[in-house]
Design a protein around this motif. Structure first.
Motif, PDB file in Angstrom:
ATOM      1  N   CYS A 151      44.152  39.927  30.018  1.00 37.63           N
ATOM      2  CA  CYS A 151      43.665  39.934  31.394  1.00 37.63           C
ATOM      3  C   CYS A 151      43.980  41.301  32.015  1.00 37.63           C
ATOM      4  CB  CYS A 151      44.344  38.824  32.188  1.00 37.63           C
ATOM      5  SG  CYS A 151      43.973  38.914  33.946  1.00 37.63           S
TER       6      CYS A 151
ATOM      7  N   CYS B  77      49.286  39.639  35.651  1.00 39.04           N
ATOM      8  CA  CYS B  77      48.961  38.479  34.809  1.00 39.04           C
ATOM      9  C   CYS B  77      49.093  38.821  33.323  1.00 39.04           C
ATOM     10  CB  CYS B  77      47.555  37.986  35.135  1.00 39.04           C
ATOM     11  SG  CYS B  77      47.008  36.632  34.081  1.00 39.04           S
TER      12      CYS B  77
ATOM     13  N   CYS C 215      39.567  35.300  33.084  1.00 34.57           N
ATOM     14  CA  CYS C 215      40.917  34.992  32.617  1.00 34.57           C
ATOM     15  C   CYS C 215      41.187  33.513  32.890  1.00 34.57           C
ATOM     16  CB  CYS C 215      41.936  35.852  33.359  1.00 34.57           C
ATOM     17  SG  CYS C 215      43.631  35.311  33.085  1.00 34.57           S
TER      18      CYS C 215
ATOM     19  N   GLU D 269      43.942  32.030  33.200  1.00 35.02           N
ATOM     20  CA  GLU D 269      45.123  31.829  34.059  1.00 35.02           C
ATOM     21  C   GLU D 269      44.829  32.123  35.522  1.00 35.02           C
ATOM     22  OE1 GLU D 269      48.178  30.726  33.073  1.00 35.02           O
ATOM     23  OE2 GLU D 269      47.309  30.395  31.083  1.00 35.02           O
ATOM     24  N   CYS D 270      44.258  33.322  35.782  1.00 33.00           N
ATOM     25  CA  CYS D 270      44.122  33.737  37.186  1.00 33.00           C
ATOM     26  C   CYS D 270      42.670  33.927  37.628  1.00 33.00           C
ATOM     27  CB  CYS D 270      44.910  35.024  37.431  1.00 33.00           C
ATOM     28  SG  CYS D 270      44.176  36.470  36.672  1.00 33.00           S
TER      29      CYS D 270
HETATM   30 ZN   LIG Z   1      44.764  36.796  34.459  1.00 28.88          ZN
END
Ligand SMILES: [Zn+2]
Length: 259
Positions: free
Chosen positions: A83, A88, A191, A193-194
């Motif tokens: 990412c 992150c 991404c 995650e984020c």
């Molecule tokens: Zn990320």
């Protein structure tokens, strides 16, 4: 059978042999030249004629390499990355299907363009500018020149004056992209995650050649093993489809281990 997206030529593909593996390992190293050589060896026109790979628009060569990749190694291309968000940095895999990727490139005739009687040339309406699609042969020649971009324009765009050229060559390039959408470009994912957008540049020809080169990596080893085991000539071993050669080599190796 496979239909080239831009030129609409129907082609048949055959399997790569050790001879093509050798080309990847020992060829000139120039990406476009290698693509032209691979296409001329592995594809032929469905009507039986020879396929002039250098005369094909670049996206047709890209589509052919991606089709080979799809048939031999599968439809999904996955790129592993991180990412780009500094805080992150999670693993972000961007993947896509070749079949969908190629199908999404819509070819369209721009309203300001008309085909000329002269085969493969087009006219930018309301101007004195004419152009044709960039072929693999154009790119192979241009990379040898001191200014590849100018050389490409010189080969594919005609205008009555340098001034007219400067005014309109951007329009001509846009029209070329509509008539022959490139299959190399930016691919975007998210991404997990984020949610930050992660982009990477996908170059169809380099990507497929790199994978084929990985697969070809054990060629010398295979030839050495099979020549020693079965007393086949190098020529005979190189003429085998690559997949079959690898199978024999694995069997020879297992046999050797069992003795
Ligand atoms: Zn990320």
């Amino acid at each position: 059978m496979f239909r080239l997206p831009v030129s609409k030529i129907d082609v048949e593909l055959r399997h790569a042999t050790g001879a093509e593996d050798m080309l990847l390992l020992e060829g000139s190293g120039d990406v476009v030249e290698t693509s032209i050589a691979l296409v001329e060896r592995l594809a032929r026109r469905a009507d039986g004629g020879a396929l002039d790979a250098a005369a094909l628009p670049v996206p047709d060569v890209e589509a052919l390499l991606l089709e080979m990749r799809r048939r031999w190694y599968g439809d999904v291309i996955a790129s592993r990355g991180r990412c780009p968000a500094e805080e992150c940095g999670a693993a972000t895999d961007v993947s896509f299907r070749i079949s969908e990727y190629v199908a999404h490139r819509r070819i369209r005739m721009p309203a300001n363009v008309e085909p000329l009687h002269e085969a493969s040339w087009f006219q930018l309406m309301g101007t004195a500018v004419q152009f044709r699609l960039v072929t693999a042969g154009d790119v192979a020649a241009a990379v040898q020149s001191t200014n590849p971009e100018r050389e490409l324009a010189r080969r594919t765009i005609r205008s009555e004056s340098a001034q007219a050229f400067r005014r309109t060559h951007y329009k001509a390039q846009k029209a070329m992209e509509a008539l022959a959408p490139p299959l190399s470009g930016e691919i975007e994912g998210r991404c997990p995650e984020c949610g930050t957008a992660a982009r990477f540049w996908f170059d169809a020809q380099s990507y497929v050649q790199r994978e084929m080169r990985y697969e070809a990596e054990f060629l010398y080893h295979d030839v050495h093993l099979l020549a020693g085991r079965y007393h086949w000539s190098e020529e005979k071993i190189l003429s085998l489809p690559s997949g079959r050669r690898v199978q024999y080599a694995e069997m020879a190796l297992r046999g050797a281990g069992g003795n």
